[in-house]
Enzyme design. Structure first.
Site, PDB file in Angstrom:
ATOM      1  N   ASN A 104       0.431  -1.093  -0.300  1.00  0.00           N
ATOM      2  CA  ASN A 104      -0.293  -0.102   0.371  1.00  0.00           C
ATOM      3  C   ASN A 104       0.783   1.722   0.297  1.00  0.00           C
ATOM      4  O   ASN A 104       0.910   2.072  -0.823  1.00  0.00           O
ATOM      5  CB  ASN A 104      -1.066  -0.379   0.569  1.00  0.00           C
ATOM      6  CG  ASN A 104      -0.386  -0.151   3.072  1.00  0.00           C
ATOM      7  OD1 ASN A 104       0.224  -0.081   2.823  1.00  0.00           O
ATOM      8  ND2 ASN A 104      -0.783   0.778   3.120  1.00  0.00           N
ATOM      9  N   GLU A 123       3.967  -4.117  12.064  1.00  0.00           N
ATOM     10  CA  GLU A 123       2.765  -3.290  11.903  1.00  0.00           C
ATOM     11  C   GLU A 123       2.329  -3.695  10.922  1.00  0.00           C
ATOM     12  O   GLU A 123       2.177  -3.971   9.300  1.00  0.00           O
ATOM     13  CB  GLU A 123       4.407  -1.941  11.133  1.00  0.00           C
ATOM     14  CG  GLU A 123       5.366  -0.817  12.007  1.00  0.00           C
ATOM     15  CD  GLU A 123       5.412  -0.532  13.222  1.00  0.00           C
ATOM     16  OE1 GLU A 123       3.850  -0.392  13.347  1.00  0.00           O
ATOM     17  OE2 GLU A 123       5.467   0.095  14.086  1.00  0.00           O
ATOM     18  N   CYS A 147      -3.157   1.464   6.088  1.00  0.00           N
ATOM     19  CA  CYS A 147      -3.084   0.795   8.073  1.00  0.00           C
ATOM     20  C   CYS A 147      -3.867   1.454   8.393  1.00  0.00           C
ATOM     21  O   CYS A 147      -5.043   1.311   9.338  1.00  0.00           O
ATOM     22  CB  CYS A 147      -2.113   0.308   8.898  1.00  0.00           C
ATOM     23  SG  CYS A 147      -1.043   1.738   8.563  1.00  0.00           S
ATOM     24  N   GLU A 197       7.766   2.104  14.997  1.00  0.00           N
ATOM     25  CA  GLU A 197       8.862   2.809  14.125  1.00  0.00           C
ATOM     26  C   GLU A 197       8.202   4.290  14.370  1.00  0.00           C
ATOM     27  O   GLU A 197       7.738   5.249  14.665  1.00  0.00           O
ATOM     28  CB  GLU A 197       7.779   2.937  12.938  1.00  0.00           C
ATOM     29  CG  GLU A 197       8.203   0.963  12.820  1.00  0.00           C
ATOM     30  CD  GLU A 197       8.136   0.515  10.993  1.00  0.00           C
ATOM     31  OE1 GLU A 197       7.158   0.421  10.572  1.00  0.00           O
ATOM     32  OE2 GLU A 197       8.903  -0.033  10.659  1.00  0.00           O
TER      33      GLU A 197
END
Ligand code: NAD
Length: 496
Positions: free
Chosen positions: A156, A252, A288, A468
Site C-alpha cells: 500500500n 506493524e 493501515c 517505528e
C-alpha cells in the site's frame, strides 16, 4: 495523462552484494488502472538467491558496523538527494504500478524523505552512549547494531514502508535484505537501488517474491531482526517461523481505526468534514491508519451524515491516477477489490443501506480497471463484519452512539489498536482519547493528516509489536549493551 516514457517497461532484478542478479523467471506487474498493460517485470528470487543475499548482508555487517555514525549520515544524505532528484520518475512509476494518483504518490515520497531526514538528524542523539558513575563504580550503556535485518514491506505504501526500515537500520550500523510486496515491487526496488548506490556492497540487498522467500528471510539463522509491515495473519506465520532462532522483531500490522465524533463536534465545519472524508478515502482507503469505522453521537448523527455525503461528493473524483483532477484511483489489486466488495455485499444482505459517493470521471476507464466506487454504509450492526473487520478499501460504515462509555467500549473491544481519532472540542476529545487503546490518537484529524514522524508509531494488541518512527524507531534497530565496572567486586552474601 500517461506519457510515452511512462509506457516503457521497467525491469527490476534482485540486488545482491552490490550487483543485479539475473533470475530464471520473471513476473509481470500490471497497471491496476488498465490491467492489460504491463508496467514492468520483477523476478521470482529463488531460496538459494535469498540465502546469498542474507550471506552478503552478514559479510558486509562485519565492516559496516565499524563505520562511524557520521559516515553513515553522510551516505544517507547523498541518497536522499538522489531520490529527490529522481522524484518525478519514481512517482510516475509508483502511480502506474500501484494505482495511486500522482499527488498521492508525491505524498508518499514526501513522507519517506521527511522520515529519512529526521532519522539523519536524530540518530546521533538517539544512539548516544550513556556513561553513569555512581557509588558502586561506572556503567556504560551503548546501543549496538543487531546485525542482518530482514525488511518485509506491503504494497500500500511500498516506498514509505521500505524506507521507514532502511534508513534507521543502516544509520544504526546494521545491514539489510529488503523484500517488497509482489503487488507493488518496482518503485520500491528502484528507490532501494538508489540508496544502495551510496553504500558499500552488501549493506543493502533486495530480493523479490512472496511467502517462499519470506520464509527464508524469517528462518535463516544469520537474520537477527525482522522488520515487518503487513497483515496480522501473515505476522502470525512470521512469529512462528522466527521462533526457532528467537529473532528480534518489529511488527506493524492491521488496524480497524475508529473515528469518534462527540456531541461537541461542529457538523458545519466544512474543513473538518473534508478532513474526515480524506481520512476515509485517501489512497482509495488502502492505508493501515485510515479511519475504517466512524461513530457519531446520536444528537448530531442525521446532520453529520447529510454533511458527510456533501463533503464526500465534493472531494471524491474517481479516475485516471495521471489526471490532476483525480483524488481516488483504482484499488491496487483484484484480490483486495473482492475483499471490499464481499464486505459491502455482506452488509447489504444484513440490511445495511449502501450509498455510493463521489463522481466517476471516466466510465470506460472505470470499467476496465480495478476501480470501485467509494461507498458509505449506514444502518449496520456494531458487530457486522464491515464494522469489526479491516476493509482496507473504499468503503466506510457510519454508526450512531449514545454515550461516551459505550463508544469507548466499542473502540476498545477490537482485536486491533493502531490509531484512532476523536473529534469535538479539544478538552472533551483529549479526555476520551486518554481512554482509548491505540498507538496514536489524533484530535480533529485522522490518518496520514495527523501523522508525526518525530514520535513513535505502532499498535496495541494485534496491530503489532514495537514502534517505528521517532527516536524509538531508530533504537529499535539496536541491542542495548551494558558494560558494568563495579567497585565492589565481591558480593557480601556469598560465603568465602
Ligand atoms: P501481507 O501481510 O499480505 O504482505 C506483506 C508482506 O509480507 C509482503 O511483502 C508479502 O510478500 C510478505 N509475506 C507474505 N507471506 C509471508 C510469509 N509467510 N513470510 C514472510 N513474508 C511474507 O500484507 P499486504 O496485503 O501487503 O498489506 C496490507 C496489510 O498491511 C493490511 O493489513 C494493513 O493494515 C497492513 N499495514 C500495516 C501498517 C502499519 O504500519 N501498521 C502499514 C501498512 C499496511
Amino acid at each position: 495523462m500517461t506519457t510515452q516514457a511512462d509506457q516503457e517497461k521497467i525491469i527490476v532484478e534482485a540486488f545482491i552484494n552490490g550487483q543485479n542478479v539475473k533470475s530464471l523467471s520473471q513476473l509481470a506487474k500490471e497497471n491496476p488502472t488498465n490491467p492489460s498493460e504491463i508496467v514492468g517485470y520483477f523476478p521470482v528470487t529463488t531460496r538459494e538467491q535469498a540465502v546469498e543475499a542474507i550471506e552478503a548482508a552478514a559479510g558486509a555487517f562485519k565492516t559496516w558496523k565499524q563505520t562511524s555514525v557520521d559516515e553513515r549520515i553522510m551516505m544517507m544524505r547523498k541518497a536522499i538527494e538522489k531520490i529527490r532528484a529522481a522524484e518525478n520518475e519514481i512517482v510516475h512509476l509508483l502511480s502506474r504500478e500501484h494505482g495511486k494518483p500522482l499527488y498521492d504518490a508525491h505524498g508518499e515520497i514526501y513522507v519517506s524523505l521527511m522520515w529519512m531526514e529526521f532519522a539523519c538528524n536524530e540518530v546521533t542523539s538517539a544512539l548516544q552512549e550513556e556513561i553513569k558513575t555512581h557509588e558502586n563504580g561506572k556503567t556504560i550503556l551503548s546501543y549496538d547494531p543487531i546485525g542482518v535485518v530482514a525488511a518485509i514491506s506491503p504494497w500500500n505504501y511500498p516506498i514509505a514502508l521500505s524506507t521507514i526500515k532502511i534508513a534507521p537500520a543502516l544509520l544504526a550500523g546494521n545491514t539489510i535484505v529488503l523484500k517488497p510486496s509482489p503487488f507493488a515491487p518496482l518503485a520500491a526496488a528502484k528507490v532501494a537501488e538508489i540508496i544502495a548506490s551510496e553504500f558499500p556492497a552488501g549493506v543493502i540487498n533486495v530480493v523479490h517474491g512472496d511467502a517462499d522467500v519470506g520464509v527464508e528471510l524469517t528462518t535463516n539463522p544469520h537474520v537477527t531482526k525482522i522488520a515487518f509491515t503487513g497483515g496480522t495473519a501473515t505476522a502470525k506465520h512470521i512469529i512462528r517461523a522466527a521462533s526457532e532462532t528467537i529473532k528480534d522483531m518489529t511488527l506493524e500490522l492491521g488496524g480497524n481505526d475508529a473515528a469518534i465524533f462527540l456531541a461537541s463536534f461542529d457538523v458545519h465545519d466544512e474543513r473538518a468534514m473534508r478532513r474526515i472524508v480524506i481520512s476515509n478515502f485517501l489512497t482509495t482507503g488502502q492505508i493501515c491508519m485510515i479511519a475504517k469505522r466512524v461513530y457519531v453521537h446520536r444528537s448530531i448523527y442525521d446532520e453529520f451524515v447529510e454533511k458527510y455525503i456533501e463533503a464526500a461528493n465534493r472531494w471524491i473524483r474517481i479516475g485516471d491516477p495521471f489526471d490532476s483532477n483525480t483524488t481516488v484511483g483504482p484499488v491496487n489489486n483484484l484480490k483486495q477489490k473482492n475483499v471490499v466488495l464481499g464486505l459491502v455485499e455482506d452488509a447489504q444482505k444484513r440490511g445495511a443501506k449502501v450509498i455510493p459517493l463521489g463522481q466517476i470521471l471516466d466510465q470506460k476507464l472505470f470499467d476496465q480497471g480495478y476501480f470501485l466506487q467509494p461507498t458509505l454504509v449506514l444502518d449496520c450492526d456494531v458487530h457486522d463484519p464491515i464494522v469489526v473487520e479491516e476493509q482496507f478499501g473504499p468503503t466506510v460504515p457510519i454508526l450512531p452512539f449514545d454515550d461516551e462509555e459505550q463508544v469507548i467500549q466499542l473502540h476498545n473491544e477490537s482485536i486491533y489498536g493502531l490509531t484512532s481519532s476523536v473529534w469535538g472540542t479539544e478538552d472533551d476529545a483529549i479526555s476520551v482519547a486518554r481512554q482509548l487503546e491505540a498507538g496514536t490518537t489524533m484530535i480533529n484529524t485522522a490518518a496520514v493528516q495527523g501523522l508525526d514522524v518525530r514520535f513513535p508509531f505502532g499498535g496495541f494488541k494485534q496491530s503489532g509489536i514495537g514502534r517505528e518512527y521517532g527516536a524509538e524507531g531508530i533504537r529499535t534497530y539496536t541491542e542495548k549493551h551494558v558494560i558494568n565496572v563495579p567497585k565492589t567486586l565481591d558480593l557480601p552474601y556469598i560465603p568465602e
